[in-house]
Design an enzyme around this catalytic site. Sequence first.
Site, PDB file in Angstrom:
ATOM      1  N   TYR A  24      67.378  20.183  24.137  1.00 19.26           N
ATOM      2  CA  TYR A  24      68.778  19.424  24.346  1.00 19.26           C
ATOM      3  C   TYR A  24      69.028  18.241  23.456  1.00 19.26           C
ATOM      4  O   TYR A  24      69.944  18.256  22.549  1.00 19.26           O
ATOM      5  CB  TYR A  24      69.055  19.230  25.758  1.00 19.26           C
ATOM      6  CG  TYR A  24      70.246  18.340  26.418  1.00 19.26           C
ATOM      7  CD1 TYR A  24      71.411  18.920  25.939  1.00 19.26           C
ATOM      8  CD2 TYR A  24      70.169  16.933  27.030  1.00 19.26           C
ATOM      9  CE1 TYR A  24      72.567  17.843  26.126  1.00 19.26           C
ATOM     10  CE2 TYR A  24      71.183  16.471  27.338  1.00 19.26           C
ATOM     11  CZ  TYR A  24      72.276  16.930  27.075  1.00 19.26           C
ATOM     12  OH  TYR A  24      73.599  15.968  27.374  1.00 19.26           O
ATOM     13  N   TYR A  56      55.198  12.238  35.507  1.00 15.80           N
ATOM     14  CA  TYR A  56      55.984  12.412  34.459  1.00 15.80           C
ATOM     15  C   TYR A  56      56.048  11.092  33.335  1.00 15.80           C
ATOM     16  O   TYR A  56      55.694  10.885  32.363  1.00 15.80           O
ATOM     17  CB  TYR A  56      57.327  12.901  34.589  1.00 15.80           C
ATOM     18  CG  TYR A  56      58.429  12.869  33.571  1.00 15.80           C
ATOM     19  CD1 TYR A  56      58.053  13.276  32.290  1.00 15.80           C
ATOM     20  CD2 TYR A  56      59.577  11.874  33.757  1.00 15.80           C
ATOM     21  CE1 TYR A  56      58.962  12.681  31.086  1.00 15.80           C
ATOM     22  CE2 TYR A  56      60.510  11.595  32.612  1.00 15.80           C
ATOM     23  CZ  TYR A  56      60.167  12.029  31.399  1.00 15.80           C
ATOM     24  OH  TYR A  56      60.980  11.825  30.384  1.00 15.80           O
ATOM     25  N   LEU A  84      72.715  15.278  37.828  1.00 16.09           N
ATOM     26  CA  LEU A  84      73.932  15.150  38.525  1.00 16.09           C
ATOM     27  C   LEU A  84      75.019  15.633  38.008  1.00 16.09           C
ATOM     28  O   LEU A  84      75.852  16.149  38.270  1.00 16.09           O
ATOM     29  CB  LEU A  84      73.939  13.362  39.051  1.00 16.09           C
ATOM     30  CG  LEU A  84      75.022  13.264  39.706  1.00 16.09           C
ATOM     31  CD1 LEU A  84      75.282  13.867  41.090  1.00 16.09           C
ATOM     32  CD2 LEU A  84      75.280  11.656  39.868  1.00 16.09           C
ATOM     33  N   ALA A 128      67.286   9.438  50.214  1.00 10.32           N
ATOM     34  CA  ALA A 128      66.204   9.779  49.522  1.00 10.32           C
ATOM     35  C   ALA A 128      65.299   8.411  49.090  1.00 10.32           C
ATOM     36  O   ALA A 128      66.089   7.264  49.104  1.00 10.32           O
ATOM     37  CB  ALA A 128      66.057  10.493  48.134  1.00 10.32           C
TER      38      ALA A 128
END
Length: 305
Positions: free
Chosen positions: A11, A134, A175, A259
Amino acid sequence: MRVLVTGANGYLGQAVVNLLGRAGHEPIAMVRESVSPSHAAARVADLLDDAALREALDGVEAVCHLAGLTRARESAAEPLRYFRVNTGGTVALLEAMSAAGVSRIVFASTGSIYGTPVRQPMTESLPDAPPHPYAASKLAAEWAIHAYAGTGRLSATVLRLMNVASGADPDPTRLIPRTFAAALNGSALEVNGDGSAVRDYLHIDDAAAAFVACLERTPPGEFGRYIVGSGRGSSILEVVAAVERRTGRRIQLIHRPPAPEPAALISDPAKAASELGWFPRHSDLESIVRDMSQVARDDERRKSR
């Protein structure tokens, strides 16, 4: 400048390749498969294939290193894979660059390395606190780059990117693509908690421009690290409202339990502005949503044919 772009089919990689070409450079797309972005020569190589890496670097003057794995939640389940690709792959690239005499690199890292700092907006002076494999794998890659630059044989710039958005974002877990999908498909959007979590969204064109600025503004023989973001925060509910305004469609929200995540993560890109002459010119939420809306509608029209 002849610039090898690793991860050029990704991307952001495609955006970097295209902008380098428009800026007068000669981008060379390094890809794992034969399909490559337009406007660039393609060289097929894998980060973990030493011989292919050396061939890919032939005649190259600089590298923009974007190849790697990027999903935080996936990294928790597959940490060794993330370190093998993100850290080991970067070390292999540095070794191949050394053998080929290529001494300039711009590395795509992540703002998530800062973890959950109390102080907002975030600056480069904050301590590192990677919250998942990550981010840790990216930090370890940064350490390798920094150590090699310390020998005087490498000029290196690390860009800690915030949430890159807009354009043809292919990641359905993010999102803004999820919000557009909900608006266009009439499906519900699940959010954690009350939707007040705030994030810094960076237009993909601004992200790509940072790589070009590093190549053109960073003096040879130096190491630099910059946090690259919009400097603005947008909550989940603000993103939803912006997508609703753009699409003219209401989005049903399903609120899941909160969360364990930061309430706000916002960058301060002042160092990049002062030292690189880089500014987030397109990263206001409305511009990001407008550009993504066009791509989403084009996709919707193609699917309806």
